[in-house]
Design a protein around this motif. Structure first.
Motif, PDB file in Angstrom:
ATOM      1  N   ALA A   1       0.854  -1.349  -0.067  1.00 43.86           N
ATOM      2  CA  ALA A   1       0.164   0.034   0.083  1.00 43.86           C
ATOM      3  C   ALA A   1       0.994   1.444   0.071  1.00 43.86           C
ATOM      4  O   ALA A   1       0.568   2.355  -0.292  1.00 43.86           O
ATOM      5  N   ARG A   2       2.096   1.087   0.541  1.00 46.28           N
ATOM      6  CA  ARG A   2       3.104   2.181   0.463  1.00 46.28           C
ATOM      7  C   ARG A   2       3.169   2.711  -1.147  1.00 46.28           C
ATOM      8  O   ARG A   2       3.539   4.219  -1.252  1.00 46.28           O
ATOM      9  N   MET A   3       3.189   1.984  -2.001  1.00 43.03           N
ATOM     10  CA  MET A   3       3.366   2.097  -3.391  1.00 43.03           C
ATOM     11  C   MET A   3       2.267   2.975  -3.853  1.00 43.03           C
ATOM     12  O   MET A   3       2.273   3.854  -4.533  1.00 43.03           O
ATOM     13  N   LEU A   4       1.163   2.572  -3.499  1.00 41.07           N
ATOM     14  CA  LEU A   4      -0.054   2.942  -3.739  1.00 41.07           C
ATOM     15  C   LEU A   4      -0.137   4.598  -3.379  1.00 41.07           C
ATOM     16  O   LEU A   4      -0.606   5.418  -3.948  1.00 41.07           O
ATOM     17  N   GLY A   5       0.288   4.628  -1.941  1.00 40.21           N
ATOM     18  CA  GLY A   5       0.244   6.333  -1.536  1.00 40.21           C
ATOM     19  C   GLY A   5       1.218   7.006  -2.306  1.00 40.21           C
ATOM     20  O   GLY A   5       0.893   8.333  -2.646  1.00 40.21           O
ATOM     21  N   LEU A   6       2.362   6.333  -2.898  1.00 40.92           N
ATOM     22  CA  LEU A   6       3.124   7.128  -3.764  1.00 40.92           C
ATOM     23  C   LEU A   6       2.442   7.683  -5.128  1.00 40.92           C
ATOM     24  O   LEU A   6       2.537   8.639  -5.471  1.00 40.92           O
ATOM     25  N   PHE A   7       1.581   6.552  -5.471  1.00 43.54           N
ATOM     26  CA  PHE A   7       0.951   6.966  -6.707  1.00 43.54           C
ATOM     27  C   PHE A   7      -0.160   8.004  -6.393  1.00 43.54           C
ATOM     28  O   PHE A   7      -0.261   8.797  -7.345  1.00 43.54           O
ATOM     29  N   GLY A   8      -0.816   7.841  -5.297  1.00 41.67           N
ATOM     30  CA  GLY A   8      -1.650   8.977  -4.895  1.00 41.67           C
ATOM     31  C   GLY A   8      -1.024  10.412  -5.041  1.00 41.67           C
ATOM     32  O   GLY A   8      -1.486  11.432  -5.689  1.00 41.67           O
TER      33      GLY A   8
ATOM     34  N   ALA B   1       7.813  -7.076  -7.115  1.00 42.15           N
ATOM     35  CA  ALA B   1       8.880  -7.604  -6.430  1.00 42.15           C
ATOM     36  C   ALA B   1       8.653  -6.876  -5.110  1.00 42.15           C
ATOM     37  O   ALA B   1       7.924  -5.698  -4.960  1.00 42.15           O
ATOM     38  N   PRO B   2       9.415  -7.456  -4.088  1.00 47.89           N
ATOM     39  CA  PRO B   2       9.322  -6.941  -2.740  1.00 47.89           C
ATOM     40  C   PRO B   2      10.079  -5.798  -2.510  1.00 47.89           C
ATOM     41  O   PRO B   2      11.076  -5.570  -3.374  1.00 47.89           O
ATOM     42  N   VAL B   3       9.821  -4.951  -1.594  1.00 45.69           N
ATOM     43  CA  VAL B   3      10.449  -3.728  -1.253  1.00 45.69           C
ATOM     44  C   VAL B   3      10.738  -3.574   0.335  1.00 45.69           C
ATOM     45  O   VAL B   3       9.996  -3.954   1.142  1.00 45.69           O
ATOM     46  N   TYR B   4      12.070  -3.384   0.820  1.00 47.32           N
ATOM     47  CA  TYR B   4      12.340  -3.382   2.207  1.00 47.32           C
ATOM     48  C   TYR B   4      12.720  -2.029   2.457  1.00 47.32           C
ATOM     49  O   TYR B   4      13.235  -1.150   1.931  1.00 47.32           O
ATOM     50  N   ALA B   5      12.715  -2.022   3.843  1.00 51.44           N
ATOM     51  CA  ALA B   5      13.400  -0.557   4.437  1.00 51.44           C
ATOM     52  C   ALA B   5      14.760  -0.431   3.866  1.00 51.44           C
ATOM     53  O   ALA B   5      15.449  -1.435   3.964  1.00 51.44           O
ATOM     54  N   GLY B   6      15.099   0.744   3.601  1.00 56.03           N
ATOM     55  CA  GLY B   6      16.563   0.975   3.149  1.00 56.03           C
ATOM     56  C   GLY B   6      16.406   0.913   1.471  1.00 56.03           C
ATOM     57  O   GLY B   6      17.515   1.560   1.233  1.00 56.03           O
ATOM     58  N   ASP B   7      15.621   0.335   0.955  1.00 54.97           N
ATOM     59  CA  ASP B   7      15.653   0.616  -0.448  1.00 54.97           C
ATOM     60  C   ASP B   7      15.130   1.930  -1.004  1.00 54.97           C
ATOM     61  O   ASP B   7      14.443   2.666  -0.302  1.00 54.97           O
ATOM     62  N   TYR B   8      15.648   2.350  -2.301  1.00 51.69           N
ATOM     63  CA  TYR B   8      15.344   3.726  -2.871  1.00 51.69           C
ATOM     64  C   TYR B   8      14.245   3.226  -3.814  1.00 51.69           C
ATOM     65  O   TYR B   8      14.504   2.304  -4.677  1.00 51.69           O
ATOM     66  N   ILE B   9      13.145   3.779  -3.670  1.00 51.77           N
ATOM     67  CA  ILE B   9      12.237   3.716  -4.756  1.00 51.77           C
ATOM     68  C   ILE B   9      12.099   4.929  -5.619  1.00 51.77           C
ATOM     69  O   ILE B   9      11.784   5.924  -5.212  1.00 51.77           O
ATOM     70  N   GLU B  10      11.848   4.651  -7.060  1.00 53.88           N
ATOM     71  CA  GLU B  10      11.559   5.874  -7.969  1.00 53.88           C
ATOM     72  C   GLU B  10      10.110   5.537  -8.462  1.00 53.88           C
ATOM     73  O   GLU B  10      10.137   4.482  -9.174  1.00 53.88           O
TER      74      GLU B  10
END
Length: 129
Positions: A25-32, A59-68
């Motif tokens: 859901a964190r990715m969906l928040g970014l999309f919002g 793919a999984p996302v973990y704390a410390g990863d940078y997401i664009e």
């Protein structure tokens, strides 16, 4: 059409599951957030996100990863704006090496893609094009 891109690091606060896994859901928040900026740039108003019609976690996302994360308006109606989004892991945390180790990825990893529709009522549209 305008494309909007955000880049940020997932923190321990974003981790929701064991092993520091970040909730999708964190990715969906970014999309919002991206959708809001796209609507402000297009219409001069935040509008409303009406629905996602497709969401795929790749793919999984973990704390410390940078997401664009990126998004764009792909079609428009009188008040509706159809959008497409993608999120990529561009830097990967490496807790197996140390608490602060990370690798810059040669090829970004697609972690989530989605499409959805937002609406800006006609009376709120200030940037008629």
């Amino acid at each position: 059409m305008t494309k909007v891109t955000l880049r940020l690091r997932m923190s321990n606060h974003d981790a929701h599951y064991g092993g520091n896994l970040v909730d999708g859901a964190r990715m969906l928040g970014l999309f919002g957030d991206i959708a809001t900026e796209l609507l402000i740039r297009r219409d001069g108003d935040e509008g409303l996100f009406v629905a996602y019609d497709d969401v795929q976690f790749k793919a999984p996302v973990y704390a410390g990863d940078y997401i664009e994360a990126e998004g764009e308006i792909v079609s428009e109606g009188n008040s509706s704006r159809k959008m497409r989004f993608a999120a990529y892991k561009v830097i990967q945390a490496r807790p197996d090496i140390s608490d602060s180790a990370c690798d810059v990825l040669e090829e970004p990893i697609l972690v989530c893609q989605a499409s959805g529709t937002c609406v800006v009522p006609k009376d709120k549209q200030r940037n008629n094009k």
